[in-house]
Design a protein around this motif. Structure first.
Motif, PDB file in Angstrom:
ATOM      1  N   ASP A 182       0.836  -1.192   0.000  1.00 58.34           N
ATOM      2  CA  ASP A 182       0.000   0.000   0.000  1.00 58.34           C
ATOM      3  C   ASP A 182       0.881   1.257   0.000  1.00 58.34           C
ATOM      4  OD1 ASP A 182      -2.233   1.552  -0.017  1.00 58.34           O
ATOM      5  OD2 ASP A 182      -2.946   0.974   1.978  1.00 58.34           O
ATOM      6  N   THR A 183       0.299   2.382  -0.335  1.00 58.73           N
ATOM      7  CA  THR A 183       1.023   3.654  -0.315  1.00 58.73           C
ATOM      8  C   THR A 183       0.200   4.690   0.440  1.00 58.73           C
ATOM      9  OG1 THR A 183       0.068   4.363  -2.437  1.00 58.73           O
ATOM     10  CG2 THR A 183       2.192   3.195  -2.504  1.00 58.73           C
ATOM     11  N   LEU A 184       0.896   5.628   1.067  1.00 58.61           N
ATOM     12  CA  LEU A 184       0.247   6.719   1.784  1.00 58.61           C
ATOM     13  C   LEU A 184       0.843   8.039   1.300  1.00 58.61           C
ATOM     14  CD1 LEU A 184       0.278   5.337   5.454  1.00 58.61           C
ATOM     15  CD2 LEU A 184      -1.672   5.394   3.890  1.00 58.61           C
ATOM     16  N   ASP A 185       0.005   8.920   0.772  1.00 61.75           N
ATOM     17  CA  ASP A 185       0.473  10.252   0.398  1.00 61.75           C
ATOM     18  C   ASP A 185       0.599  11.104   1.656  1.00 61.75           C
ATOM     19  OD1 ASP A 185       0.432   9.580  -2.295  1.00 61.75           O
ATOM     20  OD2 ASP A 185      -1.649  10.222  -2.543  1.00 61.75           O
ATOM     21  N   PHE A 186       1.539  12.033   1.643  1.00 61.56           N
ATOM     22  CA  PHE A 186       1.691  12.907   2.805  1.00 61.56           C
ATOM     23  C   PHE A 186       2.141  14.292   2.386  1.00 61.56           C
ATOM     24  CE2 PHE A 186       5.905  10.861   2.384  1.00 61.56           C
ATOM     25  CZ  PHE A 186       6.754  11.963   2.394  1.00 61.56           C
ATOM     26  N   ASP A 187       1.764  15.251   3.223  1.00 60.22           N
ATOM     27  CA  ASP A 187       2.315  16.604   3.105  1.00 60.22           C
ATOM     28  C   ASP A 187       3.567  16.717   3.968  1.00 60.22           C
ATOM     29  OD1 ASP A 187       0.196  18.031   1.460  1.00 60.22           O
ATOM     30  OD2 ASP A 187      -1.039  17.253   3.100  1.00 60.22           O
ATOM     31  N   PHE A 188       3.525  15.995   5.104  1.00 62.30           N
ATOM     32  CA  PHE A 188       4.686  15.917   5.990  1.00 62.30           C
ATOM     33  C   PHE A 188       4.779  14.492   6.529  1.00 62.30           C
ATOM     34  CE2 PHE A 188       3.300  20.338   6.221  1.00 62.30           C
ATOM     35  CZ  PHE A 188       4.479  21.002   5.916  1.00 62.30           C
ATOM     36  N   LEU A 189       6.003  14.026   6.724  1.00 60.26           N
ATOM     37  CA  LEU A 189       6.234  12.711   7.312  1.00 60.26           C
ATOM     38  C   LEU A 189       7.174  12.861   8.486  1.00 60.26           C
ATOM     39  CD1 LEU A 189       6.673   9.278   5.720  1.00 60.26           C
ATOM     40  CD2 LEU A 189       8.454  10.057   7.281  1.00 60.26           C
ATOM     41  N   LEU A 190       6.798  12.274   9.609  1.00 55.20           N
ATOM     42  CA  LEU A 190       7.646  12.295  10.796  1.00 55.20           C
ATOM     43  C   LEU A 190       8.290  10.925  10.927  1.00 55.20           C
ATOM     44  CD1 LEU A 190       6.712  14.110  14.039  1.00 55.20           C
ATOM     45  CD2 LEU A 190       8.182  12.107  14.048  1.00 55.20           C
ATOM     46  N   LEU A 191       9.602  10.889  10.763  1.00 51.47           N
ATOM     47  CA  LEU A 191      10.357   9.636  10.786  1.00 51.47           C
ATOM     48  C   LEU A 191      10.855   9.362  12.194  1.00 51.47           C
ATOM     49  CD1 LEU A 191      11.628   7.316   9.149  1.00 51.47           C
ATOM     50  CD2 LEU A 191      13.589   8.806   8.707  1.00 51.47           C
ATOM     51  N   ALA A 192      10.353   8.276  12.798  1.00 56.94           N
ATOM     52  CA  ALA A 192      10.716   7.940  14.183  1.00 56.94           C
ATOM     53  C   ALA A 192      10.789   6.424  14.340  1.00 56.94           C
ATOM     54  CB  ALA A 192       9.698   8.528  15.149  1.00 56.94           C
ATOM     55  N   VAL A 193      11.627   5.794  13.517  1.00 59.35           N
ATOM     56  CA  VAL A 193      11.704   4.325  13.511  1.00 59.35           C
ATOM     57  C   VAL A 193      12.707   3.771  14.520  1.00 59.35           C
ATOM     58  CG1 VAL A 193      10.883   4.059  11.154  1.00 59.35           C
ATOM     59  CG2 VAL A 193      13.321   4.425  11.565  1.00 59.35           C
ATOM     60  N   GLY A 194      13.331   4.640  15.311  1.00 57.39           N
ATOM     61  CA  GLY A 194      14.167   4.180  16.415  1.00 57.39           C
ATOM     62  C   GLY A 194      15.475   3.540  15.998  1.00 57.39           C
ATOM     63  N   SER A 195      15.961   2.643  16.842  1.00 56.61           N
ATOM     64  CA  SER A 195      17.225   1.953  16.598  1.00 56.61           C
ATOM     65  C   SER A 195      16.997   0.456  16.693  1.00 56.61           C
ATOM     66  CB  SER A 195      18.286   2.390  17.617  1.00 56.61           C
ATOM     67  OG  SER A 195      17.825   2.156  18.943  1.00 56.61           O
ATOM     68  N   THR A 196      18.023  -0.295  16.383  1.00 60.12           N
ATOM     69  CA  THR A 196      17.901  -1.744  16.414  1.00 60.12           C
ATOM     70  C   THR A 196      19.229  -2.360  16.807  1.00 60.12           C
ATOM     71  OG1 THR A 196      17.145  -3.669  15.146  1.00 60.12           O
ATOM     72  CG2 THR A 196      18.476  -2.040  13.965  1.00 60.12           C
ATOM     73  N   LEU A 197      19.293  -3.676  16.757  1.00 58.47           N
ATOM     74  CA  LEU A 197      20.508  -4.376  17.122  1.00 58.47           C
ATOM     75  C   LEU A 197      20.984  -5.212  15.947  1.00 58.47           C
ATOM     76  CD1 LEU A 197      18.359  -4.469  19.714  1.00 58.47           C
ATOM     77  CD2 LEU A 197      20.301  -5.547  20.816  1.00 58.47           C
ATOM     78  N   SER A 198      22.290  -5.457  15.907  1.00 59.88           N
ATOM     79  CA  SER A 198      22.883  -6.344  14.908  1.00 59.88           C
ATOM     80  C   SER A 198      23.611  -7.452  15.667  1.00 59.88           C
ATOM     81  CB  SER A 198      23.849  -5.562  14.012  1.00 59.88           C
ATOM     82  OG  SER A 198      23.165  -4.532  13.313  1.00 59.88           O
ATOM     83  N   PRO A 199      22.855  -8.428  16.153  1.00 59.70           N
ATOM     84  CA  PRO A 199      23.440  -9.453  17.033  1.00 59.70           C
ATOM     85  C   PRO A 199      24.358 -10.411  16.296  1.00 59.70           C
ATOM     86  CG  PRO A 199      21.188 -10.027  16.503  1.00 59.70           C
ATOM     87  CD  PRO A 199      21.419  -8.658  15.935  1.00 59.70           C
ATOM     88  N   LEU A 200      25.355 -10.909  17.010  1.00 54.48           N
ATOM     89  CA  LEU A 200      26.185 -11.971  16.464  1.00 54.48           C
ATOM     90  C   LEU A 200      25.352 -13.241  16.337  1.00 54.48           C
ATOM     91  CD1 LEU A 200      29.571 -11.688  18.437  1.00 54.48           C
ATOM     92  CD2 LEU A 200      29.220 -11.271  15.999  1.00 54.48           C
ATOM     93  N   PRO A 201      25.613 -14.058  15.314  1.00 52.96           N
ATOM     94  CA  PRO A 201      24.931 -15.352  15.211  1.00 52.96           C
ATOM     95  C   PRO A 201      25.154 -16.168  16.481  1.00 52.96           C
ATOM     96  CG  PRO A 201      26.117 -14.859  13.180  1.00 52.96           C
ATOM     97  CD  PRO A 201      26.528 -13.816  14.180  1.00 52.96           C
ATOM     98  N   GLY A 202      24.104 -16.834  16.926  1.00 53.66           N
ATOM     99  CA  GLY A 202      24.203 -17.622  18.145  1.00 53.66           C
ATOM    100  C   GLY A 202      23.786 -16.878  19.388  1.00 53.66           C
ATOM    101  N   THR A 203      23.359 -15.601  19.224  1.00 53.67           N
ATOM    102  CA  THR A 203      22.894 -14.814  20.357  1.00 53.67           C
ATOM    103  C   THR A 203      21.450 -14.401  20.140  1.00 53.67           C
ATOM    104  OG1 THR A 203      23.554 -12.649  19.458  1.00 53.67           O
ATOM    105  CG2 THR A 203      25.232 -13.893  20.665  1.00 53.67           C
ATOM    106  N   VAL A 204      20.785 -14.018  21.231  1.00 51.49           N
ATOM    107  CA  VAL A 204      19.411 -13.534  21.172  1.00 51.49           C
ATOM    108  C   VAL A 204      19.413 -12.041  21.506  1.00 51.49           C
ATOM    109  CG1 VAL A 204      17.088 -13.740  22.140  1.00 51.49           C
ATOM    110  CG2 VAL A 204      18.519 -15.783  21.886  1.00 51.49           C
ATOM    111  N   PRO A 205      18.897 -11.180  20.630  1.00 57.98           N
ATOM    112  CA  PRO A 205      18.883  -9.743  20.922  1.00 57.98           C
ATOM    113  C   PRO A 205      17.859  -9.410  21.997  1.00 57.98           C
ATOM    114  CG  PRO A 205      17.704 -10.193  18.885  1.00 57.98           C
ATOM    115  CD  PRO A 205      18.327 -11.485  19.311  1.00 57.98           C
ATOM    116  N   THR A 206      18.190  -8.461  22.855  1.00 58.16           N
ATOM    117  CA  THR A 206      17.291  -8.119  23.957  1.00 58.16           C
ATOM    118  C   THR A 206      16.620  -6.765  23.791  1.00 58.16           C
ATOM    119  OG1 THR A 206      19.043  -7.063  25.278  1.00 58.16           O
ATOM    120  CG2 THR A 206      18.729  -9.446  25.546  1.00 58.16           C
ATOM    121  N   GLY A 207      17.026  -5.965  22.822  1.00 60.36           N
ATOM    122  CA  GLY A 207      16.511  -4.606  22.680  1.00 60.36           C
ATOM    123  C   GLY A 207      15.301  -4.475  21.784  1.00 60.36           C
ATOM    124  N   THR A 208      14.689  -5.598  21.392  1.00 62.69           N
ATOM    125  CA  THR A 208      13.462  -5.577  20.601  1.00 62.69           C
ATOM    126  C   THR A 208      12.409  -6.425  21.308  1.00 62.69           C
ATOM    127  OG1 THR A 208      14.031  -7.553  19.293  1.00 62.69           O
ATOM    128  CG2 THR A 208      14.813  -5.415  18.473  1.00 62.69           C
TER     129      THR A 208
END
Length: 365
Positions: A86-112
């Motif tokens: 789907d698409t959404l037209d906008f006059d203004f967009l507020l980008l607030a997608v935060g941060s994430t983690l890039s875990p090593l294989p074999g680990t479980v990320p805790t910040g999501t």
């Protein structure tokens, strides 16, 4: 006016509630991958089973705001493309997608949310005497290790990282170290270079340190937060070396002034990843959008901090006073008062997310 808000974390939730008050006739749509508002600073409680980090978005968003459960795949010329096509037209967009983690294989990320739920399920299966390794000696790692040790004193908890609580003063760092010791958390000051998982149990395996030392771990959790979703870069917006959207003094993207950015995904000099950053930026971003809609003069954003807070289980915590530029002062306090203060701050952050009301420092302009 059509406004799209990408992300409903602390920055996005504050922005939506504030914008609804500032421009009540605007058509606001919030796009978020989950139907819930996640209190990220409570994820260590979620995984340890000592608290809950989520609540339905319907309890956070104001009436009249449309919510879409999806993710923004790309931002184009006045159009947001969603991952469901789907698409959404906008006059203004507020980008607030935060941060994430890039875990090593074999680990479980805790910040999501997903990682915390996976860690919670894995912890529940661990019998007494097993070892949990938490990678990352920043606030997220410290709080995760401490919360697990508090909730499951029958487990062996190990915290691994290069430098413990680096942003704090020397006295506050010593207090954090003492608090972890009281919870019997073993501290290993080294980097993790790899995790060799067991074939039948991906979260269980052998942890390798930078020194070459290896040790077995029944559950290895990744608590290093530092990367951001690549939405801004994927959309052709200017980004810094960490992938954060480059903004002007009003928090507008330097590539497209219709895109206003707040929180962890905004490249604001002097800011740190925290709800203490996200909520004031979310409020200011909403004000910037409101002022552009109304044709009012814009006001520059200023980074200002009060304290750095770390919980050490439910009965202990460290509150470090900082200068407005976030450099540490000598003063701090800890213990039960520290734990109570941290809980109060977290509840205040939840209140701000639901109302859009964010306090200002005395004398702040």
């Amino acid at each position: 006016m059509k406004v799209v808000v990408a992300g409903a974390g602390y920055a996005g939730a504050v922005a939506v509630n504030r914008l609804a008050k500032r421009v009540p006739d605007a058509e606001v749509t919030v796009v978020n991958p989950r139907p819930d508002f996640v209190e990220r600073v409570r994820l260590h409680q979620q995984l340890a089973g000592t608290g809950h980090a989520g609540r339905p978005l319907s309890q956070v968003l104001p009436r009249g705001v449309r919510a879409r459960q999806a993710a923004v795949e790309k931002i184009g010329d006045g159009c947001a493309v969603l991952d469901d096509g789907d698409t959404l037209d906008f006059d203004f967009l507020l980008l607030a997608v935060g941060s994430t983690l890039s875990p090593l294989p074999g680990t479980v990320p805790t910040g999501t949310w997903e990682g915390a739920e996976r860690a919670r399920a894995a912890l529940a299966k661990l019998p007494a005497g097993r070892t949990v390794t938490v990678v990352g000696t920043g606030a997220t790692g410290i709080e995760t290790a401490a919360e697990i040790a508090y909730a499951r004193p029958d487990l062996k908890v190990r915290l691994v990282g290069r430098e413990l609580a680096a942003p704090l003063s020397e006295g506050a760092r010593r207090r954090v170290r003492d608090g972890l010791a009281r919870l019997n958390v073993a501290l290993v000051e080294d980097i993790v270079t790899g995790v060799r998982p067991e074939e039948d149990e991906p979260a269980e395996g052998t942890v390798t340190l930078g020194s070459g030392e290896e040790f077995a771990s029944d559950l290895t959790l990744w608590s290093v937060i530092g990367s951001v979703p690549d939405l801004a870069a994927r959309s052709g917006l200017a980004v810094d070396e960490r992938g954060r959207a480059v903004v002007d003094e009003y928090l507008r993207s330097v590539s497209d002034p219709r895109v206003v950015v707040a929180g962890d995904c905004a490249a604001v000099p002097g800011s740190r990843m925290s709800c203490q950053t996200a909520e004031p930026q979310g409020a200011h971003a909403a004000d910037t959008v409101a002022r552009m809609i109304k044709g009012e003069p814009l006001r520059p954003y200023k980074v200002e901090y009060v304290a750095a807070c770390i919980s050490l289980g439910r009965r202990d915590g460290v509150i470090q006073f900082v200068h407005r530029d976030d450099s540490p002062r000598r003063r701090y306090f800890a213990g039960r008062l520290g734990a109570m203060t941290k809980e109060g701050i977290v509840r205040g952050a939840g209140f701000s997310a639901r109302t859009g009301i964010v306090g200002a420092l005395p004398g702040a302009k």
